[in-house]
Scaffold this motif. Structure first.
Motif, PDB file in Angstrom:
ATOM      1  N   MET A   1     -28.171 -81.856  23.211  1.00  8.15           N
ATOM      2  CA  MET A   1     -29.199 -80.855  23.196  1.00  8.15           C
ATOM      3  C   MET A   1     -28.624 -79.468  23.425  1.00  8.15           C
ATOM      4  N   LEU A   2     -27.573 -79.362  24.203  1.00  9.65           N
ATOM      5  CA  LEU A   2     -27.002 -78.060  24.512  1.00  9.65           C
ATOM      6  C   LEU A   2     -26.498 -77.358  23.250  1.00  9.65           C
ATOM      7  N   ASP A   3     -25.904 -78.116  22.325  1.00 10.66           N
ATOM      8  CA  ASP A   3     -25.444 -77.518  21.068  1.00 10.66           C
ATOM      9  C   ASP A   3     -26.612 -76.972  20.252  1.00 10.66           C
ATOM     10  N   GLN A   4     -27.702 -77.722  20.225  1.00  4.69           N
ATOM     11  CA  GLN A   4     -28.888 -77.263  19.489  1.00  4.69           C
ATOM     12  C   GLN A   4     -29.494 -76.037  20.152  1.00  4.69           C
ATOM     13  N   LEU A   5     -29.512 -76.023  21.464  1.00  3.70           N
ATOM     14  CA  LEU A   5     -30.032 -74.880  22.195  1.00  3.70           C
ATOM     15  C   LEU A   5     -29.145 -73.654  21.960  1.00  3.70           C
ATOM     16  N   LEU A   6     -27.839 -73.854  21.951  1.00  2.00           N
ATOM     17  CA  LEU A   6     -26.907 -72.764  21.658  1.00  2.00           C
ATOM     18  C   LEU A   6     -27.203 -72.160  20.290  1.00  2.00           C
ATOM     19  N   GLN A   7     -27.487 -73.011  19.317  1.00  2.00           N
ATOM     20  CA  GLN A   7     -27.809 -72.503  17.984  1.00  2.00           C
ATOM     21  C   GLN A   7     -29.112 -71.701  17.986  1.00  2.00           C
ATOM     22  N   LEU A   8     -30.094 -72.146  18.741  1.00  2.00           N
ATOM     23  CA  LEU A   8     -31.345 -71.384  18.865  1.00  2.00           C
ATOM     24  C   LEU A   8     -31.091 -70.009  19.471  1.00  2.00           C
ATOM     25  N   VAL A   9     -30.242 -69.969  20.493  1.00  2.00           N
ATOM     26  CA  VAL A   9     -29.926 -68.680  21.110  1.00  2.00           C
ATOM     27  C   VAL A   9     -29.211 -67.791  20.101  1.00  2.00           C
ATOM     28  N   ASN A  62     -47.679 -74.068  21.552  1.00  2.00           N
ATOM     29  CA  ASN A  62     -47.545 -73.865  20.100  1.00  2.00           C
ATOM     30  C   ASN A  62     -46.624 -72.707  19.763  1.00  2.00           C
ATOM     31  N   GLY A  63     -45.659 -72.419  20.615  1.00  2.00           N
ATOM     32  CA  GLY A  63     -44.664 -71.391  20.347  1.00  2.00           C
ATOM     33  C   GLY A  63     -45.034 -70.010  20.845  1.00  2.00           C
ATOM     34  N   GLN A  64     -46.242 -69.837  21.343  1.00  2.00           N
ATOM     35  CA  GLN A  64     -46.657 -68.550  21.913  1.00  2.00           C
ATOM     36  C   GLN A  64     -46.325 -68.579  23.395  1.00  2.00           C
ATOM     37  N   VAL A  65     -45.170 -68.068  23.748  1.00  2.00           N
ATOM     38  CA  VAL A  65     -44.699 -68.141  25.123  1.00  2.00           C
ATOM     39  C   VAL A  65     -45.453 -67.154  25.997  1.00  2.00           C
ATOM     40  N   ASP A  66     -45.999 -67.672  27.074  1.00  2.00           N
ATOM     41  CA  ASP A  66     -46.718 -66.865  28.051  1.00  2.00           C
ATOM     42  C   ASP A  66     -45.696 -66.305  29.037  1.00  2.00           C
ATOM     43  N   SER A 108     -39.017 -70.502  19.988  1.00  2.00           N
ATOM     44  CA  SER A 108     -38.399 -71.300  18.925  1.00  2.00           C
ATOM     45  C   SER A 108     -38.243 -72.754  19.337  1.00  2.00           C
ATOM     46  N   LEU A 109     -37.840 -72.962  20.590  1.00  2.00           N
ATOM     47  CA  LEU A 109     -37.679 -74.323  21.110  1.00  2.00           C
ATOM     48  C   LEU A 109     -39.008 -75.070  21.084  1.00  2.00           C
ATOM     49  N   VAL A 110     -40.061 -74.411  21.516  1.00  2.00           N
ATOM     50  CA  VAL A 110     -41.384 -75.033  21.544  1.00  2.00           C
ATOM     51  C   VAL A 110     -41.865 -75.326  20.121  1.00  2.00           C
ATOM     52  N   LYS A 111     -41.704 -74.378  19.207  1.00  2.00           N
ATOM     53  CA  LYS A 111     -42.130 -74.590  17.819  1.00  2.00           C
ATOM     54  C   LYS A 111     -41.389 -75.759  17.196  1.00  2.00           C
ATOM     55  N   LYS A 112     -40.077 -75.811  17.388  1.00  2.00           N
ATOM     56  CA  LYS A 112     -39.290 -76.908  16.814  1.00  2.00           C
ATOM     57  C   LYS A 112     -39.666 -78.249  17.444  1.00  2.00           C
ATOM     58  N   THR A 113     -39.927 -78.237  18.729  1.00  4.81           N
ATOM     59  CA  THR A 113     -40.302 -79.466  19.429  1.00  4.81           C
ATOM     60  C   THR A 113     -41.653 -79.979  18.948  1.00  4.81           C
ATOM     61  N   ASN A 114     -42.574 -79.064  18.694  1.00  6.11           N
ATOM     62  CA  ASN A 114     -43.929 -79.447  18.277  1.00  6.11           C
ATOM     63  C   ASN A 114     -44.064 -79.688  16.780  1.00  6.11           C
ATOM     64  N   ASP A 115     -43.032 -79.364  15.997  1.00  7.41           N
ATOM     65  CA  ASP A 115     -43.082 -79.520  14.546  1.00  7.41           C
ATOM     66  C   ASP A 115     -42.731 -80.961  14.165  1.00  7.41           C
ATOM     67  N   PRO A 116     -43.695 -81.726  13.641  1.00 10.12           N
ATOM     68  CA  PRO A 116     -43.408 -83.122  13.288  1.00 10.12           C
ATOM     69  C   PRO A 116     -42.403 -83.245  12.135  1.00 10.12           C
ATOM     70  N   GLY A 120     -34.963 -82.083  14.877  1.00  6.52           N
ATOM     71  CA  GLY A 120     -33.850 -81.560  15.655  1.00  6.52           C
ATOM     72  C   GLY A 120     -34.109 -81.575  17.151  1.00  6.52           C
ATOM     73  N   PHE A 121     -35.364 -81.389  17.523  1.00  9.57           N
ATOM     74  CA  PHE A 121     -35.745 -81.402  18.932  1.00  9.57           C
ATOM     75  C   PHE A 121     -36.948 -82.307  19.091  1.00  9.57           C
ATOM     76  N   SER A 122     -36.980 -83.015  20.196  1.00  7.32           N
ATOM     77  CA  SER A 122     -38.180 -83.770  20.553  1.00  7.32           C
ATOM     78  C   SER A 122     -38.412 -83.560  22.039  1.00  7.32           C
ATOM     79  N   LEU A 123     -39.642 -83.588  22.438  1.00  8.13           N
ATOM     80  CA  LEU A 123     -39.968 -83.414  23.852  1.00  8.13           C
ATOM     81  C   LEU A 123     -39.285 -84.488  24.689  1.00  8.13           C
ATOM     82  N   ASP A 124     -39.327 -85.722  24.197  1.00  6.40           N
ATOM     83  CA  ASP A 124     -38.676 -86.817  24.919  1.00  6.40           C
ATOM     84  C   ASP A 124     -37.179 -86.570  25.054  1.00  6.40           C
ATOM     85  N   GLY A 125     -36.544 -86.117  23.966  1.00  5.81           N
ATOM     86  CA  GLY A 125     -35.104 -85.857  23.983  1.00  5.81           C
ATOM     87  C   GLY A 125     -34.732 -84.727  24.925  1.00  5.81           C
TER      88      GLY A 125
END
Length: 191
Positions: A1-9, A62-66, A108-116, A120-125
């Motif tokens: 997951m860290l590699d994927q997060l690095l790419q998001l950053v 849904n990707g709208q970060v508060d 971006s992390l939330v959008k990718k996680t919620n996108d069926p 690349g990302f899942s909440l469980d993962g």
């Protein structure tokens, strides 16, 4: 997951870091790495300290970060401190970088996680990675739905110890009959 997060950053760092004249070009990758580490550590610390409600609230957005979410504030504050300490950036520059980068990365992390359609990302993962596998086998999507559906059992406008006590009590009754929320919470907290 860290590699994927690095790419998001990296994907979100162009304006905040790479094109920022206050960040020397030879430090761009190190700043991006620090931001990645700070996001991962911030999420991990939030889970470890029992701040599940705010973490789940983040992933239910849904990707709208508060920006008032305590998890977002803590991660941003930690990044500001780390940038000042490790890269000798002034407070204004560090705050500007954190203020634009952290919400963008978490969004971006939330959008990718919620996108069926994005595997690349899942909440469980994510949760399994952050907790060292202790959430493996839990249906975190279902748990997220419970947070969205209202865990405020006593109707006082928040989810607190009173609500948790009610859930555990009801879950214990359900667990005696074969599962339920008590089993889920027990698995989540390692009991």
């Amino acid at each position: 997951m860290l590699d994927q997060l690095l790419q998001l950053v990296r994907d979100n760092a162009q304006d905040a870091v790479v094109a920022n004249p206050a960040v020397p070009n030879d430090q761009n990758e190190a700043v991006i790495g620090e931001a990645t580490k700070t996001v991962a550590t911030g999420l991990q610390d939030a889970l470890a300290s029992g701040n599940l409600k705010d973490v789940m609230g983040l992933f239910n957005s849904n990707g709208q970060v508060d920006n008032s979410n305590p998890v977002v504030n803590n991660i941003s504050g930690n990044l500001i401190g780390n940038l000042q300490e490790k890269f000798n950036l002034n407070g204004g520059t560090a705050a500007s970088i954190a203020g634009s980068l952290i919400p963008a990365v978490l969004g971006s992390l939330v959008k990718k996680t919620n996108d069926p359609n994005d595997n690349g990302f899942s909440l469980d993962g994510i949760f399994s990675s952050l907790t060292g596998g202790s959430t493996q086998g839990l249906n975190l999507g279902g748990l997220l739905g419970k947070f969205a559906g209202g865990l405020d059992k006593d109707g006082d406008g928040d989810v607190d110890l009173n609500d948790l006590t009610s859930m555990i009590s009801n879950g214990a009754k359900q667990q005696q009959s074969g599962g339920g929320l008590g089993g889920l919470l027990g698995g989540l907290f390692g009991k």
